[in-house]
Design a protein around this motif. Structure first.
Motif, PDB file in Angstrom:
ATOM      1  N   TYR A   1     -65.808 -13.322  38.688  1.00  0.00           N
ATOM      2  CA  TYR A   1     -66.439 -14.660  38.634  1.00  0.00           C
ATOM      3  C   TYR A   1     -65.870 -15.738  38.956  1.00  0.00           C
ATOM      4  N   TYR A   2     -65.592 -16.533  40.298  1.00  0.00           N
ATOM      5  CA  TYR A   2     -64.647 -17.559  40.262  1.00  0.00           C
ATOM      6  C   TYR A   2     -65.136 -18.851  40.536  1.00  0.00           C
ATOM      7  N   LYS A   3     -64.730 -20.242  39.615  1.00  0.00           N
ATOM      8  CA  LYS A   3     -65.655 -21.439  39.849  1.00  0.00           C
ATOM      9  C   LYS A   3     -64.959 -22.163  41.271  1.00  0.00           C
ATOM     10  N   GLU A   4     -65.958 -22.284  41.814  1.00  0.00           N
ATOM     11  CA  GLU A   4     -64.871 -24.053  42.716  1.00  0.00           C
ATOM     12  C   GLU A   4     -63.662 -23.193  43.237  1.00  0.00           C
ATOM     13  N   HIS A   5     -63.207 -22.536  43.955  1.00  0.00           N
ATOM     14  CA  HIS A   5     -62.695 -21.635  44.368  1.00  0.00           C
ATOM     15  C   HIS A   5     -61.892 -22.240  46.029  1.00  0.00           C
ATOM     16  N   LYS A   6     -60.741 -22.955  46.117  1.00  0.00           N
ATOM     17  CA  LYS A   6     -59.890 -23.374  46.968  1.00  0.00           C
ATOM     18  C   LYS A   6     -60.532 -23.423  48.065  1.00  0.00           C
ATOM     19  N   LEU A   7     -60.771 -22.864  48.912  1.00  0.00           N
ATOM     20  CA  LEU A   7     -60.693 -23.167  49.904  1.00  0.00           C
ATOM     21  C   LEU A   7     -62.889 -23.163  50.681  1.00  0.00           C
ATOM     22  N   SER A   8     -63.721 -23.151  49.829  1.00  0.00           N
ATOM     23  CA  SER A   8     -64.993 -22.680  49.887  1.00  0.00           C
ATOM     24  C   SER A   8     -65.595 -23.919  49.139  1.00  0.00           C
ATOM     25  N   GLY A   9     -64.833 -24.256  48.171  1.00  0.00           N
ATOM     26  CA  GLY A   9     -65.797 -24.700  46.655  1.00  0.00           C
ATOM     27  C   GLY A   9     -66.793 -24.665  45.624  1.00  0.00           C
ATOM     28  N   ALA A  10     -67.349 -23.659  46.652  1.00  0.00           N
ATOM     29  CA  ALA A  10     -68.596 -22.891  46.093  1.00  0.00           C
ATOM     30  C   ALA A  10     -67.963 -21.064  44.855  1.00  0.00           C
ATOM     31  N   SER A  11     -68.608 -21.529  43.551  1.00  0.00           N
ATOM     32  CA  SER A  11     -68.444 -20.619  43.308  1.00  0.00           C
ATOM     33  C   SER A  11     -69.137 -19.381  43.435  1.00  0.00           C
ATOM     34  N   THR A  12     -68.306 -18.222  43.597  1.00  0.00           N
ATOM     35  CA  THR A  12     -67.806 -16.957  43.793  1.00  0.00           C
ATOM     36  C   THR A  12     -68.203 -16.089  43.222  1.00  0.00           C
ATOM     37  N   GLN A  13     -69.099 -15.060  43.484  1.00  0.00           N
ATOM     38  CA  GLN A  13     -68.760 -13.717  42.688  1.00  0.00           C
ATOM     39  C   GLN A  13     -68.068 -12.856  43.099  1.00  0.00           C
ATOM     40  N   VAL A  14     -67.237 -11.922  42.968  1.00  0.00           N
ATOM     41  CA  VAL A  14     -66.475 -10.521  43.698  1.00  0.00           C
ATOM     42  C   VAL A  14     -66.788  -9.002  43.025  1.00  0.00           C
ATOM     43  N   VAL A  15     -67.368  -8.448  43.863  1.00  0.00           N
ATOM     44  CA  VAL A  15     -67.422  -7.227  43.470  1.00  0.00           C
ATOM     45  C   VAL A  15     -66.656  -6.006  43.224  1.00  0.00           C
ATOM     46  N   VAL A  16     -65.891  -6.197  42.362  1.00  0.00           N
ATOM     47  CA  VAL A  16     -65.044  -4.956  42.329  1.00  0.00           C
ATOM     48  C   VAL A  16     -65.214  -3.563  42.040  1.00  0.00           C
ATOM     49  N   GLU A  17     -64.600  -2.667  42.639  1.00  0.00           N
ATOM     50  CA  GLU A  17     -65.381  -1.199  42.473  1.00  0.00           C
ATOM     51  C   GLU A  17     -64.062  -0.489  42.944  1.00  0.00           C
ATOM     52  N   ASN A  18     -63.999   0.402  41.982  1.00  0.00           N
ATOM     53  CA  ASN A  18     -62.277   1.322  42.345  1.00  0.00           C
ATOM     54  C   ASN A  18     -60.828   0.120  42.657  1.00  0.00           C
ATOM     55  N   GLN A  19     -61.256  -0.913  41.495  1.00  0.00           N
ATOM     56  CA  GLN A  19     -59.546  -1.730  42.140  1.00  0.00           C
ATOM     57  C   GLN A  19     -59.298  -2.830  43.639  1.00  0.00           C
ATOM     58  N   ARG A  20     -60.820  -2.454  44.047  1.00  0.00           N
ATOM     59  CA  ARG A  20     -60.799  -2.682  45.538  1.00  0.00           C
ATOM     60  C   ARG A  20     -62.179  -3.919  45.605  1.00  0.00           C
ATOM     61  N   VAL A  21     -61.693  -5.140  46.134  1.00  0.00           N
ATOM     62  CA  VAL A  21     -62.956  -5.945  46.446  1.00  0.00           C
ATOM     63  C   VAL A  21     -64.022  -4.981  47.358  1.00  0.00           C
ATOM     64  N   ILE A  22     -65.508  -5.175  46.703  1.00  0.00           N
ATOM     65  CA  ILE A  22     -66.754  -4.592  47.838  1.00  0.00           C
ATOM     66  C   ILE A  22     -67.434  -5.921  48.366  1.00  0.00           C
ATOM     67  N   LYS A  23     -67.028  -6.514  47.762  1.00  0.00           N
ATOM     68  CA  LYS A  23     -68.661  -7.670  47.983  1.00  0.00           C
ATOM     69  C   LYS A  23     -67.981  -8.916  47.545  1.00  0.00           C
ATOM     70  N   LEU A  24     -68.495  -9.811  48.192  1.00  0.00           N
ATOM     71  CA  LEU A  24     -67.942 -11.662  48.000  1.00  0.00           C
ATOM     72  C   LEU A  24     -69.782 -11.973  48.299  1.00  0.00           C
ATOM     73  N   LYS A  25     -69.864 -12.918  46.772  1.00  0.00           N
ATOM     74  CA  LYS A  25     -71.432 -13.220  46.791  1.00  0.00           C
ATOM     75  C   LYS A  25     -71.511 -14.948  46.442  1.00  0.00           C
ATOM     76  N   ASP A  26     -71.405 -15.985  47.293  1.00  0.00           N
ATOM     77  CA  ASP A  26     -71.197 -17.281  46.715  1.00  0.00           C
ATOM     78  C   ASP A  26     -72.445 -17.447  45.342  1.00  0.00           C
ATOM     79  N   CYS A  27     -72.329 -17.796  44.446  1.00  0.00           N
ATOM     80  CA  CYS A  27     -73.250 -17.787  43.669  1.00  0.00           C
ATOM     81  C   CYS A  27     -73.768 -19.794  43.120  1.00  0.00           C
TER      82      CYS A  27
END
Length: 137
Positions: free
Chosen positions: A111-137
Motif C-alpha cells: 500500500y502506497y499513500k499518495e505517490h508522486k504521479l497520480s496523487g492517489a493511494s494505490t494498492q499494488v498486488v505482488v505475486e512471486n516478487q512481481r507486480v501483478i495488479k495496480l489498484k487505486d484505493c
C-alpha cells in the motif's frame, strides 16, 4: 565616594572584557561551523557524483538484462505490471504497509499513500516478487 566610582569603573571594564571575550568565542565558533559546512558540502558533492555514476551503471545493467524499459520507468516513477518488486521500490520507495496474502507463495498487497504521479493511494498486488495488479484505493 571615590571607592564606589572605582568599583563601578572596574565593573564596567569587567563587563566590556566579558563581552569582548564572548564575541571572540562566538566568531571562532562561527568560523569553525563555516569550515565544517564547507567540508560537508564538498563531501555531499562527491557523494552525489558517486551516486550518479552508480545509478547510471545500474540503469545500464537493467536495460541490458530486461526487455522492458524498466530503467526509464524507475527514473520517471512509473510502475507497470510484471515489474519486479525491487524496481517497484526503486520507483516509488518502500510502501507504507505490506499485507501478506499467502505466506508460502509470498503473495502480498503493498500500500502506497499518495505517490508522486497520480496523487492517489494505490494498492499494488505482488505475486512471486512481481507486480501483478495496480489498484487505486
Amino acid at each position: 565616594m571615590i571607592t564606589i566610582q572605582v568599583v563601578a569603573l572596574l565593573l564596567v571594564l569587567m563587563y566590556i572584557l566579558y563581552i569582548y571575550q564572548k564575541n571572540k568565542n562566538e566568531k571562532k565558533a562561527y568560523r569553525s561551523a563555516q569550515e565544517e559546512l564547507l567540508h560537508a558540502r564538498q563531501r555531499l558533492s562527491e557523494a552525489s557524483e558517486d551516486f550518479n555514476y552508480i545509478e547510471k551503471e545500474i540503469f545500464q545493467l537493467i536495460n541490458e538484462q530486461f526487455e522492458e524499459p524498466y530503467a526509464e520507468y524507475i527514473s520517471n516513477g512509473i510502475v507497470d505490471i510484471g515489474m519486479p518488486t525491487t524496481f517497484l521500490t526503486m520507483a516509488w520507495g518502500h510502501p507504507q504497509r505490506i499485507e501478506k496474502i499467502d505466506a508460502p507463495t509470498g503473495d502480498e498487497n503493498w500500500y502506497y499513500k499518495e505517490h508522486k504521479l497520480s496523487g492517489a493511494s494505490t494498492q499494488v498486488v505482488v505475486e512471486n516478487q512481481r507486480v501483478i495488479k495496480l489498484k487505486d484505493c
